[in-house]
Write an enzyme that holds these catalytic residues in place. Structure first.
Site, PDB file in Angstrom:
ATOM      1  N   TYR A  12       0.827  -1.222   0.000  1.00 13.31           N
ATOM      2  CA  TYR A  12       0.000   0.000   0.000  1.00 13.31           C
ATOM      3  C   TYR A  12       0.858   1.268   0.000  1.00 13.31           C
ATOM      4  CZ  TYR A  12      -3.225   3.424   2.236  1.00 13.31           C
ATOM      5  OH  TYR A  12      -3.968   4.521   2.578  1.00 13.31           O
ATOM      6  N   SER A  35       4.493 -11.470  -1.036  1.00  7.89           N
ATOM      7  CA  SER A  35       3.931 -12.273   0.057  1.00  7.89           C
ATOM      8  C   SER A  35       2.788 -11.540   0.741  1.00  7.89           C
ATOM      9  CB  SER A  35       5.015 -12.626   1.072  1.00  7.89           C
ATOM     10  OG  SER A  35       5.576 -11.447   1.637  1.00  7.89           O
ATOM     11  N   ALA A  71       9.876  -3.043   2.962  1.00  5.76           N
ATOM     12  CA  ALA A  71       9.671  -4.497   2.971  1.00  5.76           C
ATOM     13  C   ALA A  71       9.688  -5.027   4.399  1.00  5.76           C
ATOM     14  CB  ALA A  71      10.740  -5.191   2.128  1.00  5.76           C
ATOM     15  N   TYR A 138       6.382  -6.908  16.529  1.00  3.40           N
ATOM     16  CA  TYR A 138       6.403  -6.057  15.339  1.00  3.40           C
ATOM     17  C   TYR A 138       7.074  -4.721  15.653  1.00  3.40           C
ATOM     18  CZ  TYR A 138       4.738  -2.446  12.162  1.00  3.40           C
ATOM     19  OH  TYR A 138       4.677  -1.365  11.323  1.00  3.40           O
TER      20      TYR A 138
END
Length: 328
Positions: A12, A35, A71, A138
């Site tokens: 996005y 992916s 990425a 994350y």
């Protein structure tokens, strides 16, 4: 004209930034393993190479003026259940990218970081000097990369800017078509609410209605993806050898979950049923950015700050995407 490698440019944000680079007259190579990205997200005019960020060394040479690095895996819940996936890709992949940049003599980097590095804020709006205490792997992986980039700047003279996003929304439109938010699974509020308006989801879950906010629901800072992309191009110009500049990117205004839902109802003209749900662990009551540093150091001025306009752009993309790219 400059030449840039955009890792994760089928996603996005990466795809919209690539489109802005092309519109500014630059040459763009997109590296993405698809992916989580989509081939349709790569803007026309960009060279596309299917591969992982670890493959950057096969592409980079002295003809490139810089790298914009998007990425990364970015699902908070998945990172809790599968942390090693996030360390291997987000951190390990960036180790390989930095090595490839050093070997090729490419000395400018703009990194897609996140407000998740701050965790539960002690003060709002959040500045770059706030304590970093990510509440999930994350956010921790992104913070680790920020530290890694800082070391690369100090040791090897890299010119780098880390941009810590808050909630990105909206869509980019051009003569080539629309680029917008498309995730599988979808976890972001605005596209989820729009799915209800489209009739592909029965209702939207409201996680917590008893927060210490005016309407009891969480408050978040939403930034239009085109404003975000503008900041990346400015960051390329602002990057200085040996310096790691960190900037928050946000609207500077907070909107509650209920305000977002009501705005979607008003913009789309469709009913949006709500389903109350329990609070999610680790969800702060309010996350709002201070973007003063981006204004001062990058000369960045967001211009698409109205929530209704952000939702309207996202709605236009969602309708076209649902209809296979045709206007309804």
């Amino acid at each position: 004209m400059s030449k840039y490698l955009v890792t994760g440019g089928a996603g996005y944000v990466g795809g919209v930034v690539a489109a802005h680079l092309l519109a500014a007259g630059h040459a763009v190579t997109v590296l993405d393993d698809l992916s989580t990205g989509f081939r349709a997200g790569v803007p026309a005019g960009a060279e596309f190479v299917e591969g992982r960020v670890q493959d950057a060394g096969k592409l980079l040479d002295a003809s490139y003026d810089g790298v914009l690095h998007f990425a990364a895996f970015s699902q908070v819940g998945e990172s809790v259940n599968d942390p090693e996936k996030y360390w291997r890709n987000n951190v390990g992949g960036t180790v390989e990218l930095l090595r490839a940049m050093r070997d090729a003599g490419v000395r400018t980097l703009v990194f897609s970081s996140t407000a998740a590095v701050y965790g539960e804020p002690t003060a709002v709006p959040i500045t770059e000097d706030a304590a970093t205490a990510p509440g999930n792997p994350y956010g921790a992986s992104k913070l680790a990369v920020d530290h890694m980039i800082g070391g690369e700047c100090a040791a090897h003279g890299l010119a780098a800017v880390s941009l810590r996003y808050f909630n990105v929304a909206g869509a980019h439109s051009s003569a080539a078509g629309f680029q917008g938010e498309r995730h599988d699974p979808e976890s972001h509020l605005i596209p989820l609410v729009l799915q209800v308006a489209l009739g592909t989801r029965e209702s939207v879950s409201v996680f917590g209605t008893d927060y210490p906010t005016p309407d009891g629901t969480c408050i978040r800072d939403y930034i239009h993806v085109d404003d975000l992309a503008d900041a990346h191009l400015l960051a390329l110009t602002a990057a200085r050898p040996g310096e790691h500049l960190v900037c928050n990117l946000g609207n500077g205004n907070g909107f509650s979950v209920r305000e977002v839902i009501e705005t979607v109802r008003r913009v789309t003209g469709h009913p949006v049923p709500e389903t109350p749900a329990a609070r999610r662990a680790g969800d702060p009551a309010a996350l709002v950015a201070s973007a003063d540093r981006a204004r001062e150091r990058l000369g960045w001025r967001p211009t698409r700050t109205d929530l209704a306009d952000i939702v309207a752009d996202a709605w236009a993309f969602a309708r076209r995407d649902a209809s296979g790219g045709n206007d309804e």
